[in-house]
Design a protein around this motif. Structure first.
Motif, mmCIF file in Angstrom:
data_model
loop_
_atom_site.group_PDB
_atom_site.id
_atom_site.type_symbol
_atom_site.label_atom_id
_atom_site.label_comp_id
_atom_site.label_asym_id
_atom_site.label_seq_id
_atom_site.Cartn_x
_atom_site.Cartn_y
_atom_site.Cartn_z
ATOM 1 N N LYS A 83 0.830 -1.206 0.000
ATOM 2 C CA LYS A 83 0.000 0.000 0.000
ATOM 3 C C LYS A 83 0.865 1.257 0.000
ATOM 4 O O LYS A 83 0.389 2.354 -0.277
ATOM 5 C CB LYS A 83 -0.928 0.004 1.216
ATOM 6 N N LEU A 84 2.151 1.083 0.340
ATOM 7 C CA LEU A 84 3.060 2.215 0.344
ATOM 8 C C LEU A 84 3.479 2.631 -1.058
ATOM 9 O O LEU A 84 3.964 3.750 -1.262
ATOM 10 C CB LEU A 84 4.327 1.865 1.149
ATOM 11 N N LYS A 125 8.192 14.268 -6.669
ATOM 12 C CA LYS A 125 7.856 15.646 -6.299
ATOM 13 C C LYS A 125 8.740 16.631 -7.079
ATOM 14 O O LYS A 125 9.915 16.369 -7.325
ATOM 15 C CB LYS A 125 8.022 15.861 -4.797
ATOM 16 N N SER A 179 4.808 8.705 -5.523
ATOM 17 C CA SER A 179 4.423 10.111 -5.623
ATOM 18 C C SER A 179 5.488 11.004 -4.995
ATOM 19 O O SER A 179 5.841 12.059 -5.543
ATOM 20 C CB SER A 179 3.075 10.333 -4.942
ATOM 21 N N TRP A 180 5.994 10.585 -3.853
ATOM 22 C CA TRP A 180 7.020 11.368 -3.145
ATOM 23 C C TRP A 180 8.298 11.474 -3.959
ATOM 24 O O TRP A 180 8.941 12.528 -3.996
ATOM 25 C CB TRP A 180 7.295 10.724 -1.792
ATOM 26 N N ARG A 212 10.509 0.289 -1.927
ATOM 27 C CA ARG A 212 9.314 0.640 -1.152
ATOM 28 C C ARG A 212 9.661 0.989 0.292
ATOM 29 O O ARG A 212 9.270 2.046 0.804
ATOM 30 C CB ARG A 212 8.348 -0.535 -1.190
ATOM 31 N N ILE A 236 2.291 5.950 -2.516
ATOM 32 C CA ILE A 236 2.759 7.053 -1.671
ATOM 33 C C ILE A 236 4.226 7.340 -1.940
ATOM 34 O O ILE A 236 4.634 8.485 -2.139
ATOM 35 C CB ILE A 236 2.534 6.719 -0.186
ATOM 36 N N ALA A 271 9.966 4.603 2.254
ATOM 37 C CA ALA A 271 9.123 4.894 3.415
ATOM 38 C C ALA A 271 9.958 5.392 4.590
ATOM 39 O O ALA A 271 9.562 6.318 5.306
ATOM 40 C CB ALA A 271 8.332 3.654 3.813
#
Length: 392
Positions: free
Chosen positions: A143-144, A154, A150-151, A366, A147, A370
């Motif tokens: 699920k990360l 940036k 996207s990070w 991943r 996220i 995180a």
């Protein structure tokens, strides 16, 4: 808005209290509360109570079904009222589904913080009496992906970064039934407000000029402008990539790595004075004093064959190691080394040392992503800045 009012069955709760430990008491109380709340929700929907006859009846009660709900004290099983038409639905699960989300996020936080999937499974089982497999935890970490992705994309054109630190660390990854070494490239910047940001990272097969070029190209494509200074060690591929991708940008060779390279050429026995002298060269308050200390070292030890290699190494790399003197004095202690990035790497190592071998490159990307995201959130928050500027 109509308020629902009801009376709890305190005799039932009392019986549970007398026979259970505190956690079971809390669970039992929640079950009684939620079951009775849902019963009153159904009464409101039906516009009558059980066994009450009404000409306005538009549906019929149709018993119950059980459904689990995860709350702060663990998992509880509820009796959910239903009607014959199936149109009635309780708001309990919609209202409290955030508990499930919070619970999943807690599991993710444990993984990111360095708790192994095996330990996470045991913790969840102790909290909820629920057996969670390692594979479920691994699937959860996926699920990360959106996220982290996207990070890592940036934009970097909203700030100017005066200083950029770059370094690579190595991890072990399974690939085609073999365990191989992979390089993790990380770039950290200090913006014009003297605050640190992680600019990006990449997992690649090996550390070479080609892969460093690709990493820098990805940062430039996101809007990164040439900085005032790039700080790194002296890996040949990295040096070549910096010169190619950041024209007219000064390169600061990490003085810690450079000193280590020089000292490795000196015999340990009887060299304490020489080693201390070398350290003072790069701690000097000004470039003038640093050059003077360097010249003194050469004059003092050039006749001793044991120091020939050390002097050659010092002379060859000295100019690249003193570029920090051209910057504001308040920045010197931070920009002459890659220590800030080494500390960041150590945060990744904490997680990597528990996993030991990543199952694949995707999982490495991943979880490292995180960890870096989590670390960035605590960097220079509020009014804190990376450089301590003294007042004129």
């Amino acid at each position: 808005m109509t308020q629902l009012q009801f009376n709890l069955d305190f005799d039932q709760i009392k019986a549970e209290v007398m026979q259970s430990d505190l956690n079971d008491v809390l669970k039992s109380s929640i079950v009684v509360l939620f079951n009775q709340y849902m019963e009153m929700e159904r009464d409101k929907y039906m516009k009558n109570t059980s066994h009450e006859r009404s000409e306005d009846r538009h549906d019929y009660r149709n018993g119950y079904y059980t459904r689990d709900l995860i709350v702060n004290v663990g998992k509880v099983t509820l009796k959910v009222p239903r009607t014959r038409s199936g149109e009635f639905s309780t708001a309990i699960f919609e209202k409290y589904q955030r508990c499930d989300k919070a619970f999943l996020l807690s599991m993710l936080e444990m993984v990111i913080s360095g708790v192994s999937t095996r330990k996470v499974s045991k913790i969840v089982e102790q909290l909820c009496g629920e057996n969670v497999s390692k594979s479920m935890v691994s699937e959860l970490t996926k699920k990360l992906d959106p996220i982290v992705n996207s990070w890592t994309q940036k934009p970097l054109d909203r700030q100017y970064y005066n200083y950029i630190y770059v370094d690579a660390m190595y991890i072990k990854v399974r690939e085609y039934h073999r365990v191989v070494s992979k390089a993790v490239y990380i770039a950290l910047g200090v913006n014009s407000q003297d605050k640190r940001e992680i600019l990006g990272f990449k997992v690649a097969g090996n550390e070479s000029q080609k892969t460093w070029n690709e990493f820098f190209e990805s940062l430039i494509a996101r809007g990164l402008q040439p900085p005032k200074l790039v700080i790194s060690d002296a890996h040949e591929g990295l040096k070549a990539a910096i010169m190619e991708k950041f024209l007219n940008v000064s390169w600061q060779r990490c003085t810690v790595h450079f000193l280590r390279n020089i000292i490795q050429t000196i015999p340990k026995k009887g060299s304490k004075e020489a080693r201390e002298h070398l350290k003072e060269i790069f701690k000097a308050p000004t470039q003038t004093i640093s050059r003077m200390l360097k010249d003194e070292f050469i004059v003092k030890f050039e006749e001793d064959k044991k120091y020939i290699k050390a002097i050659e190494t010092l002379d060859a790399g000295y100019e690249d190691a003193i570029q920090f003197y051209a910057e504001d004095k308040d920045t010197h202690v931070h920009i002459r080394t890659t220590n800030v990035l080494e500390r960041l790497n150590s945060e990744v190592r904490k997680r990597e040392s528990i996993i030991r071998i990543f199952p694949n490159e995707e999982s490495a990307f991943r979880l490292i992503g995180a960890v870096l995201m989590d670390r960035e959130e605590t960097m220079d928050i509020g009014g804190k800045k990376f450089f301590y500027r003294t007042k004129d």
